[in-house]
Design a protein around this motif. Structure first.
Motif, mmCIF file in Angstrom:
data_model
loop_
_atom_site.group_PDB
_atom_site.id
_atom_site.type_symbol
_atom_site.label_atom_id
_atom_site.label_comp_id
_atom_site.label_asym_id
_atom_site.label_seq_id
_atom_site.Cartn_x
_atom_site.Cartn_y
_atom_site.Cartn_z
ATOM 1 N N ARG A 58 0.835 -1.205 0.000
ATOM 2 C CA ARG A 58 0.000 0.000 0.000
ATOM 3 C C ARG A 58 0.873 1.261 0.000
ATOM 4 O O ARG A 58 0.581 2.235 -0.667
ATOM 5 N N VAL A 59 1.972 1.227 0.725
ATOM 6 C CA VAL A 59 2.860 2.384 0.846
ATOM 7 C C VAL A 59 3.816 2.509 -0.343
ATOM 8 O O VAL A 59 4.051 3.611 -0.839
ATOM 9 N N ALA A 60 4.359 1.396 -0.808
ATOM 10 C CA ALA A 60 5.442 1.464 -1.796
ATOM 11 C C ALA A 60 5.193 0.647 -3.060
ATOM 12 O O ALA A 60 6.108 0.468 -3.861
ATOM 13 N N GLY A 61 4.002 0.117 -3.252
ATOM 14 C CA GLY A 61 3.696 -0.630 -4.470
ATOM 15 C C GLY A 61 4.549 -1.880 -4.614
ATOM 16 O O GLY A 61 4.802 -2.592 -3.637
ATOM 17 N N THR A 62 4.996 -2.111 -5.827
ATOM 18 C CA THR A 62 5.820 -3.293 -6.115
ATOM 19 C C THR A 62 7.090 -3.303 -5.279
ATOM 20 O O THR A 62 7.533 -4.357 -4.816
ATOM 21 N N ALA A 63 7.676 -2.132 -5.063
ATOM 22 C CA ALA A 63 8.876 -2.046 -4.223
ATOM 23 C C ALA A 63 8.571 -2.531 -2.808
ATOM 24 O O ALA A 63 9.428 -3.135 -2.156
ATOM 25 N N GLY A 64 7.358 -2.297 -2.329
ATOM 26 C CA GLY A 64 6.966 -2.775 -1.009
ATOM 27 C C GLY A 64 6.917 -4.286 -0.949
ATOM 28 O O GLY A 64 7.299 -4.889 0.050
ATOM 29 N N ALA A 65 6.446 -4.908 -2.029
ATOM 30 C CA ALA A 65 6.421 -6.373 -2.086
ATOM 31 C C ALA A 65 7.840 -6.936 -2.069
ATOM 32 O O ALA A 65 8.117 -7.943 -1.393
ATOM 33 N N VAL A 66 8.737 -6.273 -2.786
ATOM 34 C CA VAL A 66 10.136 -6.704 -2.809
ATOM 35 C C VAL A 66 10.756 -6.516 -1.425
ATOM 36 O O VAL A 66 11.468 -7.393 -0.919
ATOM 37 N N LEU A 67 10.473 -5.388 -0.806
ATOM 38 C CA LEU A 67 10.982 -5.110 0.538
ATOM 39 C C LEU A 67 10.487 -6.158 1.531
ATOM 40 O O LEU A 67 11.248 -6.659 2.360
ATOM 41 N N PHE A 68 9.211 -6.525 1.431
ATOM 42 C CA PHE A 68 8.647 -7.563 2.293
ATOM 43 C C PHE A 68 9.420 -8.871 2.116
ATOM 44 O O PHE A 68 9.833 -9.502 3.092
ATOM 45 N N ALA A 69 9.619 -9.288 0.863
ATOM 46 C CA ALA A 69 10.321 -10.547 0.590
ATOM 47 C C ALA A 69 11.762 -10.507 1.097
ATOM 48 O O ALA A 69 12.237 -11.466 1.717
ATOM 49 N N GLN A 70 12.453 -9.403 0.855
ATOM 50 C CA GLN A 70 13.845 -9.293 1.297
ATOM 51 C C GLN A 70 13.951 -9.289 2.819
ATOM 52 O O GLN A 70 14.914 -9.818 3.369
ATOM 53 N N SER A 71 12.963 -8.714 3.481
ATOM 54 C CA SER A 71 13.030 -8.646 4.944
ATOM 55 C C SER A 71 12.846 -10.016 5.589
ATOM 56 O O SER A 71 13.173 -10.202 6.750
ATOM 57 N N ARG A 72 12.314 -10.941 4.825
ATOM 58 C CA ARG A 72 12.100 -12.283 5.363
ATOM 59 C C ARG A 72 13.067 -13.318 4.801
ATOM 60 O O ARG A 72 13.048 -14.472 5.194
ATOM 61 N N ALA A 73 13.897 -12.928 3.873
ATOM 62 C CA ALA A 73 14.884 -13.836 3.287
ATOM 63 C C ALA A 73 16.038 -14.029 4.263
ATOM 64 O O ALA A 73 16.351 -13.146 5.066
ATOM 65 N N ALA A 74 16.662 -15.176 4.182
ATOM 66 C CA ALA A 74 17.840 -15.440 5.017
ATOM 67 C C ALA A 74 18.948 -14.478 4.621
ATOM 68 O O ALA A 74 19.143 -14.204 3.438
ATOM 69 N N PRO A 75 19.673 -13.940 5.604
ATOM 70 C CA PRO A 75 20.774 -13.036 5.270
ATOM 71 C C PRO A 75 21.829 -13.750 4.439
ATOM 72 O O PRO A 75 22.105 -14.927 4.653
ATOM 73 N N ARG A 76 22.384 -13.012 3.483
ATOM 74 C CA ARG A 76 23.421 -13.597 2.636
ATOM 75 C C ARG A 76 24.726 -13.702 3.395
ATOM 76 O O ARG A 76 25.080 -12.825 4.162
ATOM 77 N N ALA A 77 25.423 -14.791 3.144
ATOM 78 C CA ALA A 77 26.752 -14.963 3.732
ATOM 79 C C ALA A 77 27.724 -14.080 2.969
ATOM 80 O O ALA A 77 27.557 -13.856 1.770
ATOM 81 N N PRO A 78 28.744 -13.562 3.640
ATOM 82 C CA PRO A 78 29.735 -12.754 2.929
ATOM 83 C C PRO A 78 30.382 -13.574 1.820
ATOM 84 O O PRO A 78 30.601 -14.776 1.974
ATOM 85 N N GLU A 79 30.661 -12.926 0.720
ATOM 86 C CA GLU A 79 31.270 -13.632 -0.407
ATOM 87 C C GLU A 79 32.701 -13.999 -0.066
ATOM 88 O O GLU A 79 33.449 -13.207 0.482
ATOM 89 N N ALA A 80 33.061 -15.227 -0.397
ATOM 90 C CA ALA A 80 34.413 -15.702 -0.134
ATOM 91 C C ALA A 80 35.360 -15.172 -1.203
ATOM 92 O O ALA A 80 34.988 -15.013 -2.359
ATOM 93 N N ARG A 81 36.575 -14.872 -0.781
ATOM 94 C CA ARG A 81 37.589 -14.423 -1.735
ATOM 95 C C ARG A 81 38.274 -15.639 -2.335
ATOM 96 O O ARG A 81 38.368 -16.694 -1.719
ATOM 97 N N MET A 82 38.758 -15.451 -3.532
ATOM 98 C CA MET A 82 39.523 -16.500 -4.189
ATOM 99 C C MET A 82 40.861 -16.642 -3.469
ATOM 100 O O MET A 82 41.397 -15.653 -2.960
ATOM 101 N N PRO A 83 41.423 -17.862 -3.413
ATOM 102 C CA PRO A 83 42.729 -18.035 -2.774
ATOM 103 C C PRO A 83 43.764 -17.133 -3.442
ATOM 104 O O PRO A 83 43.813 -17.014 -4.666
ATOM 105 N N GLY A 84 44.528 -16.458 -2.624
ATOM 106 C CA GLY A 84 45.570 -15.579 -3.140
ATOM 107 C C GLY A 84 45.074 -14.185 -3.475
ATOM 108 O O GLY A 84 45.867 -13.302 -3.776
#
Length: 104
Positions: free
Chosen positions: A65-91
């Motif tokens: 209601r407040v943000a339209g499609t962006a609000g739906a995306v915000l809702f989904a992201q707020s409930r998604a598991a947090p991403r793990a930090p990206e691993a660096r390549m060796p070296g």
């Protein structure tokens, strides 16, 4: 912050508070204002994570209601598991601009 939907002291409490304090403060904010706050915070790069935290206390209907499609995306992201930090390549070296200095 002229377009912030809550008083600055409330925003400061949310920013500095631990999970328990944030939960208590959010419970006192009406659902529509809470959704506007989530959208407002999410739109600020330095407050993005807090926006997700606030959005997790909102319903999908309020966010849409407040943000339209962006609000739906915000809702989904707020409930998604947090991403793990990206691993660096060796070296691969870590880059830090803080330690850089100009060589003349």
């Amino acid at each position: 912050m002229d377009d912030c939907p809550v008083p600055l002291d409330v925003l400061g409490t949310l920013y500095r508070g631990d999970a328990e304090v944030v939960e208590a403060v959010l419970a006192d904010i009406p659902s529509g204002s809470r959704a506007r706050l989530a959208a407002y915070l999410y739109g600020k790069s330095h407050l993005h994570a807090l926006g997700l935290r606030v959005a997790s206390a909102c319903t999908e209907a309020d966010l849409v209601r407040v943000a339209g499609t962006a609000g739906a995306v915000l809702f989904a992201q707020s409930r998604a598991a947090p991403r793990a930090p990206e691993a660096r390549m060796p070296g691969q070296r870590r880059i830090s601009l803080a330690g850089s200095r100009s060589v003349a």
